[in-house]
Write a protein that holds these residues in place. Structure first.
Motif, PDB file in Angstrom:
ATOM      1  N   LEU A  16       0.916  -1.160   0.506  1.00  0.00           N
ATOM      2  CA  LEU A  16       0.111  -0.443   0.021  1.00  0.00           C
ATOM      3  C   LEU A  16       0.671   1.179   0.014  1.00  0.00           C
ATOM      4  N   ALA A  17       2.025   1.523   0.508  1.00  0.00           N
ATOM      5  CA  ALA A  17       3.263   2.430   1.224  1.00  0.00           C
ATOM      6  C   ALA A  17       3.469   2.825  -0.556  1.00  0.00           C
ATOM      7  N   GLY A  18       3.782   1.449  -0.972  1.00  0.00           N
ATOM      8  CA  GLY A  18       4.363   2.337  -2.434  1.00  0.00           C
ATOM      9  C   GLY A  18       5.469   3.216  -2.195  1.00  0.00           C
ATOM     10  N   CYS A  19       6.176   3.039  -4.091  1.00  0.00           N
ATOM     11  CA  CYS A  19       7.668   4.024  -3.116  1.00  0.00           C
ATOM     12  C   CYS A  19       7.472   4.999  -4.051  1.00  0.00           C
ATOM     13  N   THR A  20       8.450   5.611  -3.746  1.00  0.00           N
ATOM     14  CA  THR A  20       8.317   6.980  -4.608  1.00  0.00           C
ATOM     15  C   THR A  20       9.053   6.256  -5.773  1.00  0.00           C
ATOM     16  N   GLN A  21       8.851   7.511  -6.953  1.00  0.00           N
ATOM     17  CA  GLN A  21       9.404   7.139  -8.391  1.00  0.00           C
ATOM     18  C   GLN A  21      10.189   8.849  -9.140  1.00  0.00           C
ATOM     19  N   TYR A  22      11.280   8.122  -9.380  1.00  0.00           N
ATOM     20  CA  TYR A  22      11.297   9.392  -9.822  1.00  0.00           C
ATOM     21  C   TYR A  22      11.579   9.695 -11.361  1.00  0.00           C
ATOM     22  N   ALA A  23      12.010  10.410 -12.709  1.00  0.00           N
ATOM     23  CA  ALA A  23      12.193  10.474 -13.543  1.00  0.00           C
ATOM     24  C   ALA A  23      13.271  11.417 -13.946  1.00  0.00           C
ATOM     25  N   LEU A  24      14.006  11.077 -15.066  1.00  0.00           N
ATOM     26  CA  LEU A  24      14.306  12.476 -16.028  1.00  0.00           C
ATOM     27  C   LEU A  24      14.223  12.395 -17.566  1.00  0.00           C
ATOM     28  N   GLU A  25      13.670  13.587 -17.582  1.00  0.00           N
ATOM     29  CA  GLU A  25      13.941  13.056 -19.438  1.00  0.00           C
ATOM     30  C   GLU A  25      14.547  14.584 -19.956  1.00  0.00           C
ATOM     31  N   ARG A  26      16.011  13.877 -20.641  1.00  0.00           N
ATOM     32  CA  ARG A  26      16.235  14.933 -20.573  1.00  0.00           C
ATOM     33  C   ARG A  26      16.620  15.201 -21.992  1.00  0.00           C
ATOM     34  N   GLN A  27      16.291  16.691 -22.430  1.00  0.00           N
ATOM     35  CA  GLN A  27      15.345  17.436 -23.382  1.00  0.00           C
ATOM     36  C   GLN A  27      16.971  17.560 -24.651  1.00  0.00           C
ATOM     37  N   ALA A  28      17.910  18.342 -23.941  1.00  0.00           N
ATOM     38  CA  ALA A  28      19.103  18.684 -24.909  1.00  0.00           C
ATOM     39  C   ALA A  28      20.247  18.327 -24.039  1.00  0.00           C
ATOM     40  N   ALA A  29      21.476  17.717 -24.840  1.00  0.00           N
ATOM     41  CA  ALA A  29      22.920  16.964 -24.017  1.00  0.00           C
ATOM     42  C   ALA A  29      23.680  17.847 -25.621  1.00  0.00           C
ATOM     43  N   GLY A  30      23.765  19.550 -25.623  1.00  0.00           N
ATOM     44  CA  GLY A  30      24.355  19.760 -26.092  1.00  0.00           C
ATOM     45  C   GLY A  30      25.774  20.690 -25.951  1.00  0.00           C
ATOM     46  N   GLY A  31      26.758  20.428 -24.680  1.00  0.00           N
ATOM     47  CA  GLY A  31      28.109  20.809 -23.763  1.00  0.00           C
ATOM     48  C   GLY A  31      28.260  19.794 -23.367  1.00  0.00           C
ATOM     49  N   THR A  32      29.334  19.883 -22.292  1.00  0.00           N
ATOM     50  CA  THR A  32      29.941  19.682 -21.269  1.00  0.00           C
ATOM     51  C   THR A  32      30.593  20.638 -20.045  1.00  0.00           C
ATOM     52  N   ILE A  33      30.257  20.196 -19.384  1.00  0.00           N
ATOM     53  CA  ILE A  33      30.347  20.807 -17.954  1.00  0.00           C
ATOM     54  C   ILE A  33      31.480  20.633 -16.878  1.00  0.00           C
ATOM     55  N   GLY A  34      32.412  21.662 -17.062  1.00  0.00           N
ATOM     56  CA  GLY A  34      33.759  21.399 -15.954  1.00  0.00           C
ATOM     57  C   GLY A  34      34.017  21.176 -14.682  1.00  0.00           C
ATOM     58  N   SER A  35      34.240  20.454 -14.092  1.00  0.00           N
ATOM     59  CA  SER A  35      34.346  20.214 -12.600  1.00  0.00           C
ATOM     60  C   SER A  35      34.729  22.400 -12.383  1.00  0.00           C
ATOM     61  N   ASP A  36      35.593  23.059 -13.382  1.00  0.00           N
ATOM     62  CA  ASP A  36      35.981  24.468 -13.079  1.00  0.00           C
ATOM     63  C   ASP A  36      35.457  25.249 -13.546  1.00  0.00           C
ATOM     64  N   ALA A  37      33.853  24.410 -13.410  1.00  0.00           N
ATOM     65  CA  ALA A  37      32.740  25.683 -13.829  1.00  0.00           C
ATOM     66  C   ALA A  37      32.780  26.943 -12.435  1.00  0.00           C
ATOM     67  N   ARG A  38      32.150  28.097 -12.924  1.00  0.00           N
ATOM     68  CA  ARG A  38      30.926  28.937 -11.675  1.00  0.00           C
ATOM     69  C   ARG A  38      30.137  29.052 -12.130  1.00  0.00           C
ATOM     70  N   ILE A  39      29.109  28.869 -11.488  1.00  0.00           N
ATOM     71  CA  ILE A  39      27.710  28.299 -12.141  1.00  0.00           C
ATOM     72  C   ILE A  39      26.917  29.272 -10.463  1.00  0.00           C
ATOM     73  N   TYR A  40      25.474  30.273 -11.530  1.00  0.00           N
ATOM     74  CA  TYR A  40      24.807  31.223 -10.951  1.00  0.00           C
ATOM     75  C   TYR A  40      23.845  29.806 -11.155  1.00  0.00           C
ATOM     76  N   VAL A  41      23.052  29.918  -9.719  1.00  0.00           N
ATOM     77  CA  VAL A  41      21.473  29.057  -9.980  1.00  0.00           C
ATOM     78  C   VAL A  41      19.958  30.022  -9.575  1.00  0.00           C
ATOM     79  N   ALA A  42      19.670  30.699 -10.314  1.00  0.00           N
ATOM     80  CA  ALA A  42      19.131  31.809 -10.077  1.00  0.00           C
ATOM     81  C   ALA A  42      17.182  30.695  -9.844  1.00  0.00           C
ATOM     82  N   GLN A  43      16.588  31.682  -9.221  1.00  0.00           N
ATOM     83  CA  GLN A  43      15.908  31.151  -8.065  1.00  0.00           C
ATOM     84  C   GLN A  43      14.380  31.468  -8.682  1.00  0.00           C
TER      85      GLN A  43
END
Length: 181
Positions: A16-43
């Motif tokens: 009855l409890a069921g399981c929490t479900q997650y999904a990911l649908e990638r729309q575009a994959a056009g570049g790479t992100i390096g570990s040296d990236a400086r990222i601004y996360v908008a709210q």
């Protein structure tokens, strides 16, 4: 006999409890992100469901994205309030970011799951843009749905870390030596 009944009751509760479900649908994959990236996360703009506003949902989404990125890239900076894309790009550039992460809340449903069995749901669209050009680097929609019967009173924001974390792990599979600040 008592053990058989107890086992049957436990099995029924688990079903009855069921399981929490997650999904990911990638729309575009056009570049790479390096570990040296400086990222601004908008709210993102806060969610609203059935005329009920969730004023903290934008901040909670921004924080989940920033926490998932922390330690995987050189720097993570966050927006203090909602900004449209153009304003977020300008802020990212002013703060010296190489990438802008622009999350948008598409679905945020908080339900009384404990009494109705109807699960909480989230859907977050995440765009990753080159901060200098505004060009899309990657995008995806991440979703989460709570088990249809919970006993601990979960909320949509409880689904964010795993849903967002799965996407970030796909983008940056190896933990970087970044300071995450």
């Amino acid at each position: 006999m008592r053990h058989a009944v107890a086992a049957a009751v436990l099995a029924l509760c688990a079903a009855l409890a069921g399981c929490t479900q997650y999904a990911l649908e990638r729309q575009a994959a056009g570049g790479t992100i390096g570990s040296d990236a400086r990222i601004y996360v908008a709210q993102p703009h806060p969610a609203k469901y059935d005329l009920h506003p969730y004023p903290d949902s934008g901040r909670q989404t921004r924080d989940a994205v920033a926490q998932a990125l922390a330690g995987r890239v050189a720097k993570v900076d966050v927006g203090a309030h909602f900004e449209e894309e153009a304003a977020a790009l300008a802020t990212a550039q002013a703060r010296g970011a190489t990438l802008l992460v622009l999350p948008v809340i598409e679905q945020w449903q908080e339900r009384p799951t404990e009494s109705t069995g109807i699960p909480d749901r989230i859907a977050i669209r995440i765009w990753i843009l080159d901060a200098a050009t505004g060009k899309e680097i990657d995008s995806a929609v991440v979703t989460g749905k709570s088990g249809w019967l919970t006993f601990r009173g979960g909320h949509p924001q409880d689904l964010l870390p795993r849903a967002v974390g799965d996407y970030v792990a796909l983008l940056l599979p190896a933990t970087a030596a970044g300071d995450g600040s």
